[in-house]
Design a protein around this motif. Structure first.
Motif, PDB file in Angstrom:
ATOM      1  N   MET A 106      31.357  16.385  -1.163  1.00 45.48           N
ATOM      2  CA  MET A 106      31.011  17.767  -1.371  1.00 45.48           C
ATOM      3  C   MET A 106      30.805  18.357   0.151  1.00 45.48           C
ATOM      4  SD  MET A 106      27.933  20.250  -3.253  1.00 45.48           S
ATOM      5  CE  MET A 106      27.956  19.221  -4.761  1.00 45.48           C
ATOM      6  N   SER A 124      29.922  23.606   3.261  1.00 40.70           N
ATOM      7  CA  SER A 124      29.604  25.097   2.772  1.00 40.70           C
ATOM      8  C   SER A 124      29.372  25.051   1.413  1.00 40.70           C
ATOM      9  CB  SER A 124      31.113  25.790   3.034  1.00 40.70           C
ATOM     10  OG  SER A 124      32.226  25.257   2.400  1.00 40.70           O
ATOM     11  N   LYS A 125      29.777  24.012   0.389  1.00 43.98           N
ATOM     12  CA  LYS A 125      29.679  24.028  -0.837  1.00 43.98           C
ATOM     13  C   LYS A 125      28.203  23.892  -1.015  1.00 43.98           C
ATOM     14  CE  LYS A 125      33.720  23.513  -3.298  1.00 43.98           C
ATOM     15  NZ  LYS A 125      33.910  24.659  -3.947  1.00 43.98           N
ATOM     16  N   GLN A 126      27.513  22.904  -0.393  1.00 41.82           N
ATOM     17  CA  GLN A 126      26.214  22.602  -0.363  1.00 41.82           C
ATOM     18  C   GLN A 126      25.420  23.608   0.071  1.00 41.82           C
ATOM     19  OE1 GLN A 126      25.926  19.057   2.320  1.00 41.82           O
ATOM     20  NE2 GLN A 126      26.063  17.699   0.567  1.00 41.82           N
ATOM     21  N   ARG A 127      25.683  24.346   1.311  1.00 43.25           N
ATOM     22  CA  ARG A 127      24.795  25.762   1.155  1.00 43.25           C
ATOM     23  C   ARG A 127      24.919  26.677   0.315  1.00 43.25           C
ATOM     24  NH1 ARG A 127      26.999  24.259   6.377  1.00 43.25           N
ATOM     25  NH2 ARG A 127      28.775  25.978   6.044  1.00 43.25           N
ATOM     26  N   GLU A 128      26.291  26.874  -0.479  1.00 43.59           N
ATOM     27  CA  GLU A 128      26.260  27.961  -1.533  1.00 43.59           C
ATOM     28  C   GLU A 128      25.606  27.515  -2.736  1.00 43.59           C
ATOM     29  OE1 GLU A 128      30.544  28.129  -2.084  1.00 43.59           O
ATOM     30  OE2 GLU A 128      31.007  28.849  -0.292  1.00 43.59           O
ATOM     31  N   ARG A 129      25.534  26.125  -2.780  1.00 39.86           N
ATOM     32  CA  ARG A 129      24.721  25.998  -4.195  1.00 39.86           C
ATOM     33  C   ARG A 129      23.226  26.338  -4.390  1.00 39.86           C
ATOM     34  NH1 ARG A 129      25.330  19.841  -6.278  1.00 39.86           N
ATOM     35  NH2 ARG A 129      26.088  20.604  -8.222  1.00 39.86           N
ATOM     36  N   PRO A 130      22.272  26.316  -3.220  1.00 42.26           N
ATOM     37  CA  PRO A 130      21.142  26.945  -3.648  1.00 42.26           C
ATOM     38  C   PRO A 130      21.000  28.382  -3.464  1.00 42.26           C
ATOM     39  CG  PRO A 130      20.969  25.107  -1.771  1.00 42.26           C
ATOM     40  CD  PRO A 130      22.535  25.350  -2.083  1.00 42.26           C
ATOM     41  N   ALA A 142      23.712  30.250  -4.727  1.00 41.74           N
ATOM     42  CA  ALA A 142      23.952  30.454  -6.346  1.00 41.74           C
ATOM     43  C   ALA A 142      22.867  30.271  -7.333  1.00 41.74           C
ATOM     44  CB  ALA A 142      25.113  29.534  -6.757  1.00 41.74           C
ATOM     45  N   GLN A 143      22.157  29.094  -7.134  1.00 43.51           N
ATOM     46  CA  GLN A 143      21.104  28.932  -8.103  1.00 43.51           C
ATOM     47  C   GLN A 143      20.033  30.006  -7.993  1.00 43.51           C
ATOM     48  OE1 GLN A 143      20.220  24.670  -6.766  1.00 43.51           O
ATOM     49  NE2 GLN A 143      21.269  23.880  -8.434  1.00 43.51           N
TER      50      GLN A 143
END
Length: 105
Positions: free
Chosen positions: A1, A4-10, A12-13
């Motif tokens: 991953m 940027s996807k790791q930063r987007e995950r929290p 989005a959650q």
């Protein structure tokens, strides 16, 4: 991953949780409104019974369903709103009928 996807995950959650809280609040409001509607309909049912008027009045139900379709701007379709309100009307009519049975005893 990717980073940027790791930063987007929290993020989005967090958005999902906020939206769920908003839905929960709306659900509480809907429950209150549906119960208010049912109480009003039960009062009408009681008056109908006192006057000897039939509980089931298809013309009135048709008017209610037409108004629902006119009022709804989506995203629920007219058909979906009609089904929902048909169920609400059926449940309230059942309450009105129970009120008649209670008053007949």
């Amino acid at each position: 991953m990717t980073d940027s996807k790791q930063r987007e995950r929290p993020l989005a959650q967090g958005q999902i949780e906020e939206l769920r809280q908003r839905i929960d609040k709306i659900d509480r409001q809907l429950v209150g409104l549906l119960n208010d509607r049912a109480r009003s309909a039960m009062e009408i049912g009681s008056l109908k019974h006192g006057l000897g008027i039939q509980v089931y009045q298809p013309n009135r139900e048709g008017d209610v369903l037409r108004q629902v379709r006119v009022t709804s701007a989506g995203p629920l379709s007219d058909e979906a709103m009609t089904r929902l309100f048909e169920q609400i009307i059926d449940e309230v009519r059942r309450l009105e009928d129970e009120g008649k049975e209670d008053s007949d005893n």
